[in-house]
Enzyme design. Structure first.
Site, mmCIF file in Angstrom:
data_model
loop_
_atom_site.group_PDB
_atom_site.id
_atom_site.type_symbol
_atom_site.label_atom_id
_atom_site.label_comp_id
_atom_site.label_asym_id
_atom_site.label_seq_id
_atom_site.Cartn_x
_atom_site.Cartn_y
_atom_site.Cartn_z
ATOM 1 N N GLU A 165 0.816 -1.223 0.000
ATOM 2 C CA GLU A 165 0.000 0.000 0.000
ATOM 3 C C GLU A 165 0.846 1.268 0.000
ATOM 4 O O GLU A 165 0.555 2.212 0.728
ATOM 5 C CB GLU A 165 -0.950 0.016 1.209
ATOM 6 C CG GLU A 165 -1.867 -1.188 1.271
ATOM 7 C CD GLU A 165 -3.007 -1.030 2.268
ATOM 8 O OE1 GLU A 165 -3.128 0.045 2.886
ATOM 9 O OE2 GLU A 165 -3.799 -1.981 2.408
ATOM 10 N N GLU A 266 -4.783 -9.262 1.788
ATOM 11 C CA GLU A 266 -5.505 -9.021 3.045
ATOM 12 C C GLU A 266 -6.979 -9.042 2.681
ATOM 13 O O GLU A 266 -7.367 -8.450 1.679
ATOM 14 C CB GLU A 266 -5.207 -7.627 3.637
ATOM 15 C CG GLU A 266 -3.847 -7.455 4.255
ATOM 16 C CD GLU A 266 -3.589 -6.013 4.757
ATOM 17 O OE1 GLU A 266 -4.519 -5.172 4.745
ATOM 18 O OE2 GLU A 266 -2.438 -5.739 5.138
HETATM 19 C C1 NAG Z 1 -0.597 2.803 8.233
HETATM 20 O O1 NAG Z 1 -0.229 2.092 9.380
HETATM 21 C C2 NAG Z 1 -0.168 2.899 10.536
HETATM 22 C C3 NAG Z 1 0.351 2.029 11.657
HETATM 23 O O2 NAG Z 1 -0.440 0.883 11.819
HETATM 24 C C4 NAG Z 1 -1.564 3.456 10.822
HETATM 25 O O3 NAG Z 1 -1.513 4.304 11.934
HETATM 26 C C5 NAG Z 1 -2.024 4.259 9.627
HETATM 27 O O4 NAG Z 1 -3.343 4.689 9.823
HETATM 28 C C6 NAG Z 1 -1.967 3.398 8.372
HETATM 29 N N1 NAG Z 1 -2.266 4.231 7.243
HETATM 30 C C7 NAG Z 1 -2.981 3.815 6.227
HETATM 31 C C8 NAG Z 1 -3.190 4.815 5.153
HETATM 32 O O5 NAG Z 1 -3.430 2.685 6.146
#
Ligand code: NAG
Ligand code: NAG
Ligand code: NAG
Ligand code: NAG
Ligand code: NAG
Ligand code: NAG
Ligand code: NAG
Ligand code: NAG
Length: 538
Positions: A165, A266
């Site tokens: 991602e 996932e």
């Molecule tokens: C990416 O992972 C971090 C840590 O788990 C989380 O805080 C954040 O919201 C995630 N961001 C996205 C865009 O999924």
């Protein structure tokens, strides 16, 4: 490990033991043919996966602390959890981050014994491609390569993800150029090291604006640069949805002619609780198995995001209702499979690279191969280099200053993934890049000694080029605007996952890798006019 069983027998024989009670063989490697996975014996392999890691999500954000727990270095945790994964019917786990310097042999053997394969992400919270300021550097190469080195010997490694991602909306699609460069370089590294053929893929989020472009981009062009498999993180089947309402039907149509395996990296929407996992029958049913190779449920551990199958407290594991529901659904899933020998590959054509435009900004020309030899050769050849004790901030300031004084001095270190124009040294570390820019400036000033000073932050050296460097440097060109096609030798890699400083070829400690981001931020602020008037902008 490959020799474990044999070593056990030998040890037993030497010690005169009469009975060898539990000698287990390693799992047969999984091979890719066309758009499907197969056991070596020709039976098709469908991923029945579970994401297995606490408190980490290598989704392109850089954690502030960079710390994480490596689940495959925790043998007590593996011993506690693997029986439950088996009970679920799991044949694959996905692990988002490991520390390559730790010992994974105990967990890997337990997984082998349990018939479980591993899909391993190569990045970790302190070493990944940042979607907001993307680079693919020799430091990242060394860290990713260290993960490959740590895992390549295990026959139950199904593949590696070179990113998760990273580009997640239209604003950061240019980061995909760097992730695809990581795919290319890790595939090439596996070949250089003569490891078993292990696929390198990418795991994407499901953003309607860019999902098609993303899949096309990573699949297009030269197969040596493209992903070996495509992982889709997809949360669109919530509760007792259906094949059409969930969008699965549409996604399946979109991937019908994809030339490499695709699967759900996932799945398991949790907006309707408890989860009933009725999507399992679709994923392993006849509508989808011709196109998809199964999926990975997110995730084993219950955390604040509420996606867990179990709660863990010390040695105690408690199954949640989701565990029981998933276990029932997986037991009912009996995908009908193709035998490799009978499978005539029809999806032989890669997708076309997406054109750059409003929704897609990564050109198909990829960033340079992150070949550390090129950078060390370059630094040795320079007549002017940066001081080796500069702070990250001093480096950032100097970078803006030099490039502001003389834009042409920085052509060899700048990147633009929209145009696909990359300096040959743009993958070097910040000390090396700054040295290159200072040297270019010095040469452009006809080597007047004052042009290699920068208030005592640069120094003159007598540059030299060894015979092994001359081809690399001539490919890069004197201004660094050429393209070096030579791949790293493999033996030159000095991976040291988790350390925050690197030692230059000359033995000097240089600034941490994450300061590359700072450098570029400096350049950006400068270009935006924030650094003040009177200078030539980048
Ligand atoms: C990416 O992972 C971090 C840590 O788990 C989380 O805080 C954040 O919201 C995630 N961001 C996205 C865009 O999924
Ligand atoms: C091929 O190997 C797999 C894994 O060992 C096994 O499950 C499967 O039954 C085998 N297929 C055949 C046709 O023997
Ligand atoms: C992998 O196997 C090779 C050959 O047996 C061995 O030299 C190497 O040390 C092993 N690497 C790891 C990380 O176990
Ligand atoms: C397969 O597709 C058909 C047609 O869309 C649909 O009715 C059926 O429910 C799907 N099967 C599964 C298991 O989702
Ligand atoms: C795959 O199918 C899509 C339409 O579903 C089409 O646009 C694309 O050109 C096809 N690609 C290949 C490589 O055949
Ligand atoms: C370096 O620069 C950053 C960003 O401008 C600033 O927050 C930080 O305090 C500076 N550090 C030092 C040691 O000057
Ligand atoms: C990527 O796009 C962002 C946003 O447009 C831009 O600021 C950045 O300079 C681009 N990076 C590269 C390497 O092209
Ligand atoms: C990896 O493990 C080593 C040895 O325990 C440790 O020094 C290092 O900090 C760890 N790296 C990360 C990123 O956790």
């Amino acid at each position: 490990m490959k020799s474990f069983g044999i070593a056990s027998i030998a040890a037993a024989a030497l010690s005169g033991a009469l009975f060898v009670t539990s000698v287990t063989a390693d799992l047969p490697p999984i091979v890719i043919k066309g758009s499907h996975f197969f056991f070596e014996n020709g039976t098709e392999f469908f991923i029945r996966g579970v994401a297995y890691q606490q408190d980490v999500n290598s989704n392109g954000t850089t954690s502030t602390t960079g710390t994480f727990t490596d689940p495959l270095a925790d043998s007590a945790g593996c011993a506690r959890d693997i029986p439950l994964l088996q009970e679920l019917g799991t044949n694959t786990i996905r692990v988002y981050a490991i520390n390559a310097s730790l010992d994974h042999s105990a967990c890997m053997q337990m997984l082998q014994d349990a018939g479980i394969y591993l899909l391993q992400d190569l990045s970790n919270p302190s070493s990944s491609i940042n979607r907001n300021d993307p680079t693919w550097t020799t430091d990242l190469f060394a860290d990713y390569a260290a993960v490959v080195d740590a895992m390549a010997n295990y026959t139950n490694v199904l593949g590696f993800f070179a990113g998760n991602e990273v580009s997640n909306d239209v604003a950061n699609t240019n980061a995909s150029a760097f992730v695809k460069a990581a795919v290319r370089d890790m595939k090439s590294y596996i070949k250089t090291k003569d490891y078993r053929t292990i696929g390198v893929g990418y795991a994407t989020n499901d953003n309607a604006d860019i999902r098609i472009d993303l899949a096309d981009y990573f699949n297009c062009g030269d197969a040596a640069d493209a992903i070996d498999f495509w992982g889709y993180n997809i949360y669109s089947w919530c509760g007792d949805s259906s094949y059409t309402v969930s969008g699965y039907a549409q996604r399946t149509a979109e991937f019908a002619n994809f030339s490499v395996p695709a699967f759900f990296a996932e799945y398991g929407c949790n907006t309707v609780q408890p989860r009933v996992f009725t999507e399992v029958q679709a994923i392993y049913g006849e509508n989808m198995t011709g196109v998809w190779s199964g999926g990975i449920v997110y995730m084993y551990f219950q955390e604040t995001n509420d996606f867990g199958l179990v709660t863990v407290s010390g040695d105690t594991v408690t199954k949640l209702p989701d565990f029981t529901a998933l276990s029932k659904q997986l037991a009912l899933a009996t995908p009908s499979s193709t035998n490799s020998a009978d499978y005539v590959v029809t999806n032989t054509v890669a997708q076309a690279c997406p054109a750059t435009g409003a929704d897609w900004s990564a050109a198909s020309v990829l960033p340079p191969i992150a070949n550390a030899d090129v950078c060390s050769c370059m630094v040795s050849s320079l007549s002017c280099t940066a001081a080796t004790d500069l702070s990250a901030n001093a480096t950032a300031t100097l970078f803006s200053y030099v490039c502001g004084l003389d834009k042409s001095a920085c052509e060899g270190i700048t990147t633009n993934s929209n145009t696909g124009v990359y300096g040959a040294y743009s993958m070097c570390n910040s000390y090396q890049q700054l040295s290159f820019a200072m040297d270019q400036y010095y040469k452009n000033q006809n080597k007047v000694s004052t042009a290699c000073d920068f208030s005592g932050q640069a120094k003159i050296q007598s540059g030299s080029t060894s015979s092994s460097c001359s081809s690399l440097l001539s490919q890069a060109g004197s201004a660094g605007t050429g393209v070096v096609t030579t791949v790293p030798t493999g033996t030159a890699v000095s991976g040291s996952s988790g350390t925050s400083t690197k030692t230059s070829a000359a033995g000097a400690v240089i600034v941490p890798r994450f300061d590359t981001g700072l450098l570029q931020l400096g350049a950006y602020l400068f270009a935006a006019g924030i650094a003040g008037a009177g200078m030539i902008l980048l």
